[in-house]
Design an enzyme around this catalytic site. Structure first.
Site, PDB file in Angstrom:
ATOM      1  CD  GLU A  81      -1.445   2.325   1.778  1.00 44.13           C
ATOM      2  OE1 GLU A  81      -1.681   3.353   1.108  1.00 44.13           O
ATOM      3  OE2 GLU A  81      -0.782   2.328   2.832  1.00 44.13           O
ATOM      4  CB  SER A  82       1.090   4.064  -2.393  1.00 43.75           C
ATOM      5  OG  SER A  82      -0.177   4.642  -2.174  1.00 43.75           O
ATOM      6  CB  CYS A 181      -6.858   6.810  -4.008  1.00 45.69           C
ATOM      7  SG  CYS A 181      -6.539   5.920  -2.476  1.00 45.69           S
ATOM      8  CG  ASP A 188      -4.211   7.376  -8.239  1.00 46.14           C
ATOM      9  OD1 ASP A 188      -3.516   8.102  -7.506  1.00 46.14           O
ATOM     10  OD2 ASP A 188      -4.872   6.409  -7.819  1.00 46.14           O
ATOM     11  N   GLY A 250       3.173  11.790  -3.117  1.00 45.73           N
ATOM     12  CA  GLY A 250       3.944  11.496  -1.919  1.00 45.73           C
ATOM     13  C   GLY A 250       5.363  11.046  -2.231  1.00 45.73           C
TER      14      GLY A 250
END
Length: 274
Positions: A81-82, A181, A188, A250
């Site tokens: 998970e990012s 997301c 995204d 991020g």
């Protein structure tokens, strides 16, 4: 584990001391079952991650930096998970390591354990930043087409191909891919390249299909696999490869690649928007 159990979209405490427990796995099988991916995968490939915000301390307390690249095999049982990946990489910031090789070894060990498969890790130090490549997708741009679009949820019926005609070999791309997301709803943004050999795919229908992801919620890897499966079912090419490069969020970008024929792995050249 599911996305709802992850730190995604929740307030978190940022730590700057190395902590491998911050990594959170997402099972690939759940999303694959939903789109009919069989247990024997109809594709192979990799997820290429780039991290631009990696820093740690040497033993004298001086900050060090690198651009990190990760190659996660498509047959790994889990993805990372990012947001948990960002928190994990951030935990290196005030941690001392003997060398860049020790940092690489720690990341390789931790991420491989979470993914359930061996993940390749490359760290590019500042002296080699000039070797990092930027280019654009090769092929014919679908975005040249002037057409109406009014479907914004994935619709495979938009796809069609001339299956009874002489097969063609084409490389097509679009910069109009957008999905969201599945937990936070954040957009995204991405570009997608499609290589195939088979009955010629209708370009207008393919572009409308790509645009139809615009309000869809799904992780990057899941969107690419859905595109692959839908094209295979509706257009039935003999050979197919789908490669997407998403803009970073991020400090991370994610670039899934899936193919059913022998192609070199992507060279990881960064697109301008990344």
């Amino acid at each position: 584990m599911t996305p709802e159990q992850s730190p995604l979209g929740k307030p978190v405490h940022y730590t700057e001391q190395y902590d491998a427990s911050l990594l959170f796995p997402i099972d690939r099988k759940r999303a694959r079952d939903a789109i009919g991916v069989p247990a024997r995968l109809p594709f192979f490939g990799t997820d290429v991650w780039n991290a631009y915000e990696l820093s740690w301390l040497n033993q004298r307390g001086k900050p060090q930096i690198a651009v990190a690249t990760f190659f996660v095999p498509a047959d790994s049982p889990n993805i990372v998970e990012s947001k948990s990946f960002k928190l994990y990489l951030g935990s290196f910031a005030q941690t001392r390591f003997d060398s860049i090789d020790d940092v690489r070894a720690a990341i390789k060990r931790d991420v491989s354990a979470i993914c359930g498969a061996t993940v390749s890790v490359q760290l590019t130090p500042p002296m080699d930043f000039g070797k990092l490549v930027m280019e654009e997708f090769e092929g014919l741009s679908l975005d040249r087409l002037d057409l109406d679009c009014d479907v914004y949820a994935p619709d495979a019926s938009l796809l069609s191909a001339a299956k009874d005609e002489v097969p063609v070999e084409e490389t097509l791309f679009s910069n109009l891919l957008k999905s969201n997301c599945p937990v936070t709803g954040q957009p995204d943004w991405g570009s997608v390249q499609i290589r195939y050999y088979g009955g010629q795919i209708d370009h207008a229908g393919l572009l409308r299909y790509i645009v139809s992801f615009r309000e869809h919620t799904g992780f990057h890897e899941q969107c690419v696999e859905r595109i692959f499966m839908d094209i295979m079912r509706e257009c039935k090419p003999e050979r197919l490869a789908v490669y997407a490069r998403y803009t970073r969020r991020g400090g991370l970008d994610i670039n899934p690649f899936r193919t059913n024929f022998n192609l070199p792995m992507p060279d990881n050249a960064r697109l301008a928007r990344q």
